[in-house]
Structure formats: structure tokens, C-alpha cells
Design an enzyme around this catalytic site. Structure first.
Site, PDB file in Angstrom:
ATOM      1  N   LYS A  56     -45.718 -10.232  -0.757  1.00 15.03           N
ATOM      2  CA  LYS A  56     -44.772  -9.790   0.272  1.00 15.03           C
ATOM      3  C   LYS A  56     -43.324  -9.904  -0.187  1.00 15.03           C
ATOM      4  CE  LYS A  56     -44.628 -14.223   2.728  1.00 15.03           C
ATOM      5  NZ  LYS A  56     -43.230 -14.557   2.430  1.00 15.03           N
ATOM      6  N   THR A  57     -43.025 -10.900  -1.049  1.00 13.70           N
ATOM      7  CA  THR A  57     -41.656 -11.040  -1.544  1.00 13.70           C
ATOM      8  C   THR A  57     -41.257  -9.821  -2.364  1.00 13.70           C
ATOM      9  OG1 THR A  57     -41.924 -13.442  -1.591  1.00 13.70           O
ATOM     10  CG2 THR A  57     -40.076 -12.529  -2.828  1.00 13.70           C
ATOM     11  N   GLN A 104     -50.670 -18.193   8.839  1.00 15.96           N
ATOM     12  CA  GLN A 104     -49.807 -19.227   8.261  1.00 15.96           C
ATOM     13  C   GLN A 104     -48.731 -19.687   9.242  1.00 15.96           C
ATOM     14  OE1 GLN A 104     -48.892 -18.870   3.916  1.00 15.96           O
ATOM     15  NE2 GLN A 104     -49.705 -16.799   4.141  1.00 15.96           N
ATOM     16  N   ASP A 154     -38.345 -12.258   7.094  1.00 12.94           N
ATOM     17  CA  ASP A 154     -39.514 -12.838   6.418  1.00 12.94           C
ATOM     18  C   ASP A 154     -40.081 -13.973   7.272  1.00 12.94           C
ATOM     19  OD1 ASP A 154     -41.395 -13.319   4.487  1.00 12.94           O
ATOM     20  OD2 ASP A 154     -40.038 -14.369   3.113  1.00 12.94           O
ATOM     21  N   GLU A 155     -41.365 -14.265   7.090  1.00  9.73           N
ATOM     22  CA  GLU A 155     -42.037 -15.358   7.813  1.00  9.73           C
ATOM     23  C   GLU A 155     -41.805 -15.243   9.322  1.00  9.73           C
ATOM     24  OE1 GLU A 155     -43.989 -17.008   6.118  1.00  9.73           O
ATOM     25  OE2 GLU A 155     -43.237 -17.383   4.110  1.00  9.73           O
ATOM     26  N   ARG A 189     -52.541 -22.513  -1.434  1.00  9.33           N
ATOM     27  CA  ARG A 189     -51.495 -22.832  -2.423  1.00  9.33           C
ATOM     28  C   ARG A 189     -52.109 -22.877  -3.830  1.00  9.33           C
ATOM     29  NH1 ARG A 189     -48.284 -20.645  -0.193  1.00  9.33           N
ATOM     30  NH2 ARG A 189     -49.997 -20.146   1.213  1.00  9.33           N
TER      31      ARG A 189
END
Length: 791
Positions: free
Chosen positions: A41-42, A264, A233-234, A622
Site C-alpha cells: 500500500k505504501t 489491522q 493512510d491507516e 509482521r
């Protein structure tokens, strides 16, 4: 130049898959990108901004809100490689707090604040609230300052102002029921004192931005026209206050792109509202939806295991995360007897993996639910000489000596900063005691002026202090005013060097010749070195000078993760909340026990339990290559050893993705009643009327070798393979094999490998003196020692 930009951009876009490319080149209108863990996504956000700029959108008209300042910096650097440094500098990019702090400084006068207002951190707020509670004469056991601060924070994030609080009888009644009827008075006093001190806390940065956009339509229109394209974002981690700011700014053009993953969403405890992402399509018309479902980070086993966990949640958006990566090893599950054994298992596994695969320490992370769990892990890592760093512990900027220097600098730029003044008015000691400070506070409150103003005009006030103390106060005022004059021309590095030397801070710490005193001076030196780096770095940024105001804002808004330069090779230890957005080859998730993870405080409702499950999902995803799940059968809590049982999250993972290193123990209830009082168990047979037959619980079977399947549980208990059978004495005392001899090479679960140097004693008191490679020489009582003879 434009052709070069387009060519560079096309080369970068060619690296995206179809799912990533679609949202990248969607120019106008509201859109949501549902991005699974490790799905890139980044890259989408980065290339989307570059694409917008290639389409003629001015960088000044793009607002990008990120999760951390570190993420914003990395994105801006990537964008700069495509569009050039000059244009990238014009982007408005950063966290909610950093971006809106910038807006508030530009518009501060409309809210009655100075443009150089101070930003209070948590410690500053705690100190002020503690002072207010003491001044009001309230019971500090009922009004615990941290609980009060947390309550005030929740008010602000829910946009409950002081006025709104006193107009809401339910809130007042709830606080009265909690035996804190003066909560509203504390809240009002805290807000008033912050305003008088020209200070905002972190929550104010959002609350005051909402106030600014609501009360001043011309300001809202100004920033709506400036931010024609907004990226968030997020988005699943936004709270109500952040949500309203984004809605207001995007309302005119509605060119808003939000990216996030409902799986998340793990910050409900600080106000995050998962419904913001779940209901995004209800907030805007003709929303375009995109999904990033291919995971590029983790192996198939990790991705599939994570999917099997999150599938248990009922509240979620539909998506199927998948990966084309290798199958990878299964997730290892390890049971330890105690939390100490758990720490030793983690440390030894890291050591062996490092040696076998020649990996750096930075490839390993240890994640836990609470910071308190780090102790046993740290002990084990130290004994293995494995370097580590704890994230989220005491930050560099929270150390006393650093706070002292920063307090001087804060007072220079904002003399109304009450907390900074109280901290350093008598540091180094200049004969101004607490009684004098208390009198100054009372006088300042009475005149509705800052303490510094009262000190400047001490001869015109009615403060009853002697002439000698008045002189000391005047000298302190003169000192600060001297620093203020220098601040007009010097950068922060030059100013801080002068302040630490002239104010006597370095001299004061040099009086302490202990190692701790030396470290404090080294820390101050490191702070000043950091200022030099900051000044040099600011030269690369448009419209900056490297002055004191810019530095203090950078410090106030930095996080523990932002400050990590990644230049040290260490194992990372952190809570799972801090691990969000990071990735490591090998990840240990420790303390997987009921009432610890999931937390006992987060199992009262389904929504709380689902957030805990999302937290576990974040932890598992992670890992790139290998994940380890560990739990202990007993753990020290509040100084007492208590029994534990495996977390339900281990049970919820599809068994095909697990490698049980040590079998999961069956938990059996030991009846305290005689079963005969209920009749013969053979009578409890199913009947046509539907009566239930009760069978006695199976006893755990001890066998050598692998786990034994059970009809009611996954695994039965087995004897650990590394322990040799022990002989029995006449008094039933377990003793080690009497054939142990001097010169034997043995392995101990805690101390590692060693050589037996001496054996002495008889019977139950036989002990061996063993020289261990890493643990030194130890005398071990053999009836308790867990030794494995290997040579």
C-alpha cells in the site's frame, strides 16, 4: 523536464501489479483502497502522489496524512526520486498531529494562542494535572492523575469540550458514580492553565483544528481550496476527531483516497473507530473501491495461518489475502514451564538461528502484549550476549537531563510555559524554594497572568517574599531574557550550546562523578549533536531556518520509532501496538496465554475480543519467514507465580500451519468433591429423554516421544526429550544419574554447555561444580538440575 518525469513515472508504474496500478492512476473522486498486510500500500500511495503531480496537480494542493513522521519522510524521499527534490518539498505530508500543528501555528491568533505555543507531552500534562489535584485539596488516591489525564483525553477526542461536559448531566453523573465528582472542575482548570501557559497537549492539536474549521468558515474554505487532493493512510485507525477534520477538508472537491485494513484496526483504546473504514462508502457518493490482496511479505504458511485467525471475526470487510511466496516453514509453537524458561527458549533459538543462518540481530523481533513482559526476555538475552533494544520504553527525550535542557529552551520561546518554568526555576539550585514557587502560582492565578509575568513585575505585586529572594527571581528573569535576545539571531545548535554552559547545567552534572552522572553529560552532548544534525537537515527543506521553534516542534511530535536510524544491529523488543507497520524475518510472539493475550481486560464484549484477535493478526503478519508462538504454564504476576493456560488464539489457527515444538498440555479439573455422592457414573447414559452421560476426564498420559492425539484436545503432555530419566531413592527423591563424572560435558537449559569440574556430597545433597561457556562456574544441586550429558 516534464518528459523526463513522465518517462521515470512510467518506469515505476510498470513495476506495479494490476491491483496496485488501478488505484494509483484513479485521479478524481472518493476512493477506498482495502489493503491486506504486506500488499504494497505504501507503494500505491507514493506512486499515486507522483502520478497526480504528473497530471498537473500542484504539490501545494496535495495533503497526505501518514501513520508516523518516519513513514512520511520515507514516502517523500521516494517521491523526490521521481519528481525531484524541489517539488517534493512542497507536499503537505505528515501525521495528523504534525500537519495540523503547522496549520494551528499559522492560524493561532484566531484562537487566542501565540504562534509559538508549546506542545505539552504526556509527562507535562501529568505534572500539571497532579499540581491541580494537589491545589484543589483532592484525594490523590481517588483522583489518580494518570486516570484523570486519560479521561480528559477521551473527552477531547470525542469533541467534548468543557462547556459540553457541564451541559451533559450523564457525564457528570458517571464521574460522580466513579467517586470523582470534581472531574469537570479539574478539566476546566487544566484547559484554562494550558491556555494561560500558551500550551496545547496532543489532543488539543486535533480538538483545536476542529474548532478552527468550525468557528471560522473562511479558514475552512482556505484549506479546502488548498487541499484539493487528500490521501489518508491507516484510515482504520482514525478517531472521531480526525474523521471530522478529513470530512470537512474534503467536502468541497471530494478527491479523497483512504487506504487501510480493517483487520489491522488495533487502537480502540485510544479512540480509533473501526466504523470509519467500514462505513466510508456511506459518507461519499460514487465511491470507487479497490482491493490489494496479494501479500509480498510473508510465506504461504504465515499468510494462511493469519487468514484462519482473522476469519473468526464477525465484523470485517470481505477480502482474501494470498501470496505467491514460498510455502515456508510452519509456525513453531513452544510451551515453557515458566516465563523464565520462555525467555531462555527465545534467546537460545535466536542464538542458534543466527549461527546457523549467519543472520544479523536486526532480523529478529520479540513482540509482547504488555511492556512488563520484557523482563524475563531481557535477562535471557543478556546472558547470551545478544544486543537488543526496547522500543516504547524510556524515550531519549524523556530522560531527566534532556527534559531539563528542553525546559530552558521552551521557556525561552514561550515564557508563559508554566511547567517548563517550574521545572528549571531552581535548577541548577539558585535558592528559590518550593514555598516561593507556590506563592508565585497563587499570585499568577489571582492576577490571571503567567508566573513569568509576575516575576518580571515582582516589585508591583503583593507577593510576600523577602528582598533576597526577589533579587534571585529578577536574576532568573534576566537570564531567560538574555537567552531570548540570542534566540533572535542564533540557530538552535548555537543557542543550546550557550544555554547549557551559561545556565550551569553542565557544571551541575559534572559534580556527579558517578557513571550515571557521566552518562547524563554524554546524553546532553548527544542532544546538542542532534541539534547540529537538525540544523543541517533543515537547510534542505524550503521555508525553514533550523531555529528553536522548528526544533521543539520536531521533538514534541517525534515518536520512538521515528528516532530509530536503524544503524545498530540489535534484536527489537516491543509491544505489538508499536510493531504495526514493521516487518522482520523472524518474529517471536510471547506470552500467548489466556488473560494475558487476549488480555483479561479486553474480553467483556465481542468487539473487545475481536480487537484482541486483530492485534494477534497484526503480530503474526509482521513475520516474513518464520513465526514463533510461545506460552508458559506459570508466570510471575505482581510477585506471585500463577498458573496459565494456552491462549485461545493458538487453538484458532488451522493445525496444518503449526509445528508443535512442545505439545500443548491438557488442562484437567481436579475435582474437590467425591463423585460417589452423585451416584454411579455408569448410570449416566444417554436415554430417549435426552439425559446426558457424564464420563470421567481422561488423565494426561506421559509418554516418551511425540505428542499423542486426544479425542477432546489437540495434544497430550509428553516428557521433554532433552531430560534423562532420573533414579529414585528410598525417600522418593529424584536424583540425577549417579554415573555423572568429572570431565563430562553437559548441557543446561539456562546456562548452556559446560564441563563438570567437581562432584561432592551424598544422597539428596549431591552437587556438581560445572564451568559453563557463557554462564560462568556454577554449583548445581543434581536433584533439581536439568542436565543433559552430551560427552
Amino acid at each position: 523536464m516534464k518528459k523526463d518525469l513522465e518517462r521515470e513515472l512510467q518506469e515505476q508504474l510498470a513495476k506495479l501489479n494490476e491491483a496496485q496500478l488501478a488505484p494509483t492512476i484513479q485521479k478524481d473522486g472518493p476512493m477506498i483502497v482495502i489493503a491486506g498486510a504486506g500488499s504494497g500500500k505504501t507503494r500505491v500511495l507514493t506512486f499515486r502522489i507522483a502520478y497526480l503531480m504528473s497530471q498537473g496537480i500542484d504539490a501545494f494542493n496535495i495533503l497526505s496524512l501518514t501513520f508516523t513522521n518516519k513513514a512520511a519522510k520515507e514516502m517523500k524521499e521516494r517521491i523526490a526520486t521521481i519528481v525531484g527534490n524541489s517539488e517534493a518539498k512542497n507536499l503537505w505530508m505528515g501525521t495528523f498531529h504534525s500537519v495540523f500543528a503547522k496549520i494551528l501555528r499559522m492560524e493561532a491568533d484566531k484562537l487566542g494562542y501565540p504562534s509559538n505555543f508549546t506542545i505539552y507531552d504526556t509527562q507535562d500534562s501529568d505534572r500539571l494535572i497532579s499540581s491541580i489535584i494537589r491545589e484543589m485539596g483532592l484525594d490523590k488516591d481517588l483522583y489518580k492523575y494518570k486516570q484523570v489525564r486519560s479521561r480528559i483525553s477521551s473527552y477531547k477526542n470525542s469533541l467534548i469540550t468543557v462547556r459540553a461536559y457541564f451541559q451533559n448531566p450523564e457525564l457528570k453523573e458517571a464521574d460522580a458514580m466513579a467517586r470523582r465528582p470534581r472531574m469537570g472542575d479539574i478539566y476546566k482548570e487544566f484547559v484554562d492553565r494550558c491556555f494561560k501557559a500558551g500550551a496545547m497537549d496532543f489532543d488539543d492539536l486535533l480538538l483545536k483544528t476542529n474548532e478552527l474549521l468550525t468557528r471560522f468558515p473562511e479558514v475552512l474554505a482556505k484549506y479546502q481550496n488548498r487541499f484539493r487532493y487528500i490521501l489518508v493512510d491507516e484510515y482504520q485507525d482514525t478517531n472521531h476527531s480526525q474523521y471530522l477534520i478529513v470530512r470537512a477538508l474534503s467536502d468541497k472537491f471530494q478527491n479523497i483516497c483512504v487506504v487501510g485494513d480493517d483487520a489491522q484496526s488495533i487502537y480502540a483504546f485510544r479512540g480509533a473507530n473501526i466504523s470509519n473504514i467500514l462505513n466510508f462508502q456511506n459518507d461519499y457518493d460514487d465511491v470507487k473501491e479497490f482491493r490489494l490482496e496479494q501479500n509480498y511479505r510473508s510465506t504461504k504458511n504465515i499468510v494462511n495461518a493469519a487468514n484462519s485467525i482473522i476469519d473468526k471475526n464477525e465484523t470485517k470487510l470481505d477480502k482474501v489475502v494470498w501470496t505467491a511466496n514460498d510455502e515456508g516453514p510452519k509456525i513453531k509453537v513452544n510451551r515453557s514451564l515458566t516465563d523464565g524458561d520462555e525467555g531462555r527458549y527465545v534467546a537460545s533459538t535466536i542464538w542458534e538461528t543466527k549461527m546457523n543462518e549467519q543472520l544479523p540481530n536486526s532480523d529478529f523481533a520479540i513482540l509482547y502484549r504488555t511492556n512488563a513482559q520484557s523482563r524475563s526476555i531481557e535477562d535471557a538475552l543478556r546472558k547470551r550476549d545478544i544486543p537488543y533494544r526496547i522500543y516504547g520504553g524510556l524515550s531519549f527525550y524523556q530522560r531527566k537531563e534532556i527534559k531539563d535542557v528542553l525546559a530552558y529552551l521552551r521557556l525561552i520561546i514561550n515564557p508563559a510555559d508554566e511547567e517548563a518554568l517550574k521545572r528549571i526555576i531552581n535548577f541548577p539550585g539558585r535558592g528559590i524554594g518550593q514555598t516561593t514557587v507556590d506563592k508565585l502560582i497563587v499570585s499568577a492565578n489571582g492576577y490571571k497572568r503567567s508566573i513569568f509575568e509576575v516575576m518580571k513585575n515582582i516589585d508591583k505585586t503583593d507577593v510576600k517574599i523577602n528582598a533576597g529572594t526577589k533579587t534571585k527571581l529578577k536574576n532568573f528573569v534576566t537570564l531567560i531574557e538574555t537567552f531570548q535576545v540570542l534566540n533572535e539571531t542564533a540557530d538552535v545548535f548555537e543557542l543550546a550550546e550557550y544555554v547549557t554552559r551559561t545556565a550551569g547545567i553542565i557544571t551541575e552534572y559534572k559534580k556527579d562523578n558517578t557513571p550515571e552522572g557521566v552518562v547524563k553529560i554524554e546524553n546532553i552532548e548527544e542532544l546538542i549533536n542532534g541539534m547540529k544534525d537538525f540544523v543541517e537537515g533543515q537547510k534542505e527543506i524550503a521555508d525553514t531556518t533550523g531555529n528553536l521553534a522548528e526544533f521543539l516542534e520536531d521533538v514534541a511530535l517525534s515518536t520512538d520509532m521515528d528516532s530509530d536510524k536503524g544503524d545498530a544491529d540489535h534484536v527489537a523488543l516491543m509491544t505489538i501496538h508499536l510493531a504495526k507497520g514493521l516487518e522482520f524475518q523472524h518474529v517471536f510472539i510471547v506470552g500467548l496465554e489466556e488473560d494475558l493475550f487476549p488480555s483479561a481486560m479486553s474480553m467483556n464484549t465481542r468487539s473487545e475480543l475481536e480487537e484482541e484477535r486483530r492485534l494477534f493478526y497484526v503480530a503474526l503478519t509482521r513475520a516474513e519467514k518464520q513465526a514463533y508462538l510461545t506460552y508458559a504454564l506459570s508466570r510471575y504476576r505482581w510477585g506471585k507465580l500463577v498458573d496459565s493456560e494456552p491462549s485461545r488464539f493458538i487453538e484458532e489457527i488451522d493445525e496444518q500451519y503449526l509445528d508443535i515444538v512442545t505439545p500443548i498440555e491438557e488442562r484437567r479439573f481436579n475435582p474437590m468433591l467425591d463423585s460417589k455422592i452423585f451416584g454411579d457414573v455408569s448410570e449416566n447414559k444417554p436415554t430417549s429423554s435426552g439425559k446426558i452421560r457424564f464420563k470421567p476426564a481422561k488423565q494426561a498420559i506421559l509418554k516418551k516421544g511425540g505428542p499423542t492425539k486426544s479425542s477432546s484436545d489437540k495434544f497430550q503432555v509428553t516428557t521433554p526429550k532433552n531430560l534423562k530419566p532420573m533414579a529414585k531413592t528410598s525417600n522418593d527423591t529424584n536424583l540425577f544419574d549417579s554415573k555423572l563424572a568429572v570431565g563430562n560435558i553437559v548441557k543446561h537449559i539456562r546456562f548452556g554447555t559446560g564441563e563438570v569440574k567437581k562432584i561432592e556430597g551424598t544422597g539428596a545433597d549431591i552437587k556438581a561444580e560445572i564451568s559453563f561457556q557463557h554462564g560462568g562456574t556454577k554449583k548445581l544441586l543434581l536433584r533439581f538440575a536439568k542436565l543433559d550429558v552430551i560427552g
